[in-house]
Design an enzyme around this catalytic site. Structure first.
Site, PDB file in Angstrom:
ATOM      1  N   ASP A 143       0.869  -1.178   0.000  1.00 34.98           N
ATOM      2  CA  ASP A 143       0.000   0.000   0.000  1.00 34.98           C
ATOM      3  C   ASP A 143       0.900   1.221   0.000  1.00 34.98           C
ATOM      4  O   ASP A 143       1.788   1.328   0.849  1.00 34.98           O
ATOM      5  CB  ASP A 143      -0.882   0.029   1.253  1.00 34.98           C
ATOM      6  CG  ASP A 143      -1.973  -1.049   1.214  1.00 34.98           C
ATOM      7  OD1 ASP A 143      -1.996  -1.828   0.251  1.00 34.98           O
ATOM      8  OD2 ASP A 143      -2.784  -1.096   2.154  1.00 34.98           O
ATOM      9  N   ASP A 201     -13.940  -5.873  -3.334  1.00 31.72           N
ATOM     10  CA  ASP A 201     -13.954  -5.867  -1.868  1.00 31.72           C
ATOM     11  C   ASP A 201     -15.332  -6.332  -1.437  1.00 31.72           C
ATOM     12  O   ASP A 201     -16.340  -5.719  -1.799  1.00 31.72           O
ATOM     13  CB  ASP A 201     -13.709  -4.452  -1.326  1.00 31.72           C
ATOM     14  CG  ASP A 201     -12.299  -3.957  -1.622  1.00 31.72           C
ATOM     15  OD1 ASP A 201     -11.404  -4.804  -1.834  1.00 31.72           O
ATOM     16  OD2 ASP A 201     -12.086  -2.732  -1.640  1.00 31.72           O
TER      17      ASP A 201
END
Lengths: 193, 253
Positions: free
Chosen positions: B11, B130
């Site tokens: 990330d 997601d």
């Protein structure tokens, strides 16, 4: 050593340039016939769709340039497929350097064949000096059939050509430029020709 | 034999690596290019860079990072995080990314998947999903998992395949950050229903979890972040373990 990388409407050309730079070379990205002819070695990269790639090459007469080259030429991925006779992808008449048909994998497993897989070296010089359990990164939905030019094979759904060699023409299906140290070894083998 | 892929996810925010725990709390885990090179040498099979920068400069800083990674790293990598247009995708691919991952933008405008697949090929289009279990159904969430949609996860996964996605990156938000294992039932159901590869994400805590997601979960690849960044499970050790348990993996010398 002058290395020409053929510039055309393929997706991953910059990755091939970076891979050569990591080996200390300064390749020339070009679609100019005289620059391609002059190079010591020529790399024909590839990613994309066969029929649109062939149309692009023909429009610029690069098809004639590539198949008449006399120095070592390396086709990678779709580059290999375009060096064959015919591809089922868009029913494309290809360069015909290798008298081999490129077919779509039958849908008996996941397609594309994507990820790290091994290879079985059966001859030739391109895939020399690889470690026993070498792995390369493959991404393809079409494959070149086994032929008299096949110098490495693999089996995904069915047996196919990983590498082809004929005279000054060399070709390999997996993306060498993204295949870690094993890919670099094959690239070095080609550069040492 | 085609091997199962191990994918560290980095990330990144403003060019630095961070890891979200349950997508909210962030900690700094270093320089992304340095981390990427270490992972490539250790035998990671691919890398995913998820950009969580929220500024208008985002695309420029991300492109600069993508270029550095492409120059220095010899394995494939995917870039995702707020990629919303054809221009974004083109910038990333031309800068050197091998694949792009799209998420909210695909939910908002599913035709984007077709446009991208037609222009750049399915092989470089990863659709990230997601998902969270809400009131008895698996529901797609957008914007880093913040917002629930009305879209059911299986239906959406089938749709993205039909529209030309090359892979699905499936993150179970119920498992993400818990270190209690991947969502292997859900992953297996999707893997059976689809013909494109599934990358499982969310919940990795032990080496056994990876074995489970490749066997019970039928995943083609498994993605994790903090356990790699904080060296809780080094990649070479994980691969040796998987090999001992008859999972096909690529071992580097």
């Amino acid at each position: 050593m002058e290395i020409a990388v053929i510039k055309y409407n393929a997706g991953n050309i910059q990755s091939v340039i970076y891979a050569l730079e990591r080996l200390g070379l300064q390749p020339l990205l070009t679609d100019q016939p005289e620059e391609i002819h002059r190079a010591d070695k020529v790399i024909f990269p590839g990613q994309g769709e066969a029929s649109s790639a062939m149309r692009y090459l023909r429009e610029r007469k690069l098809d004639q340039v590539i198949k008449n080259l006399k120095q070592p030429v390396l086709g990678i991925c779709v580059g290999l497929q375009l060096m064959c006779q015919f591809s089922e992808e868009g029913n494309a008449e290809c360069l015909g350097i290798f008298d081999v048909t490129v077919k779509r994998f039958p849908a008996r497993s996941k397609i594309p064949h994507m990820g790290w897989n091994d290879l079985k070296v059966t001859g030739g010089v391109l895939c020399q000096h690889l470690r026993q359990d070498a792995y390369l990164y493959y991404v393809h939905s079409y494959y070149a059939e086994l032929s008299e030019y096949t110098t490495a094979t693999n089996d995904y759904i069915l047996p196919f050509s990983v590498a082809l060699e004929k005279d000054n023409f060399y070709a390999i299906q997996p993306h060498l430029e993204k295949s870690g140290r094993d890919g670099e070894q094959i690239l070095k083998n080609f550069l040492a020709l | 034999m085609l091997t199962k892929r191990i994918i560290p996810c980095l990330d990144v925010k403003n060019g630095r690596t961070v890891k979200g725990v349950n997508f909210v709390e962030l900690r700094d885990a270093g320089d992304p290019v340095a981390l990427a090179k270490i992972y490539a040498e250790e035998g990671a099979d691919e890398l995913v860079f998820l950009d969580i920068t929220a500024t208008v400069e985002k695309r420029k800083t991300l492109a600069a990072l993508v270029k550095k990674v492409a120059e220095q790293v010899n394995i494939p990598f995917t870039v995702g995080g707020g990629i919303s247009s054809r221009e974004d995708v083109e910038t990333m691919l031309y800068t050197g990314a091998d694949k792009v991952s799209i998420n909210s933008a695909a939910v908002n405008r599913p035709e984007l998947i077709e446009e991208l697949a037609a222009n750049y090929g399915s092989q470089c289009i990863v659709v990230a999903i997601d998902t969270r279990f809400v009131n008895g159904r698996h529901v797609v969430h957008t914007h880093g998992g913040r917002y629930p949609t009305e879209v059911e996860t299986f239906a959406w996964a089938k749709e993205v395949q039909e529209r030309g996605a090359g892979e699905i990156l499936l993150t179970s938000m119920d498992h993400d950050g818990t270190k209690k294992g991947f969502a292997h039932t859900l992953t297996a159901q999707l893997s059976d229903a689809l013909t494109i590869p599934i990358i499982a994400s969310g919940g990795a805590g032990t080496m056994e979890h990876f074995m489970d997601v490749f066997t019970f979960g039928k995943a083609d690849a498994a993605l994790a972040a903090s356990i790699f960044h904080y060296k809780e499970i080094p990649v070479p050790q994980l691969k040796a373990y998987l090999q001992q348990h008859q999972i096909p993996v690529r071992i580097v010398a």
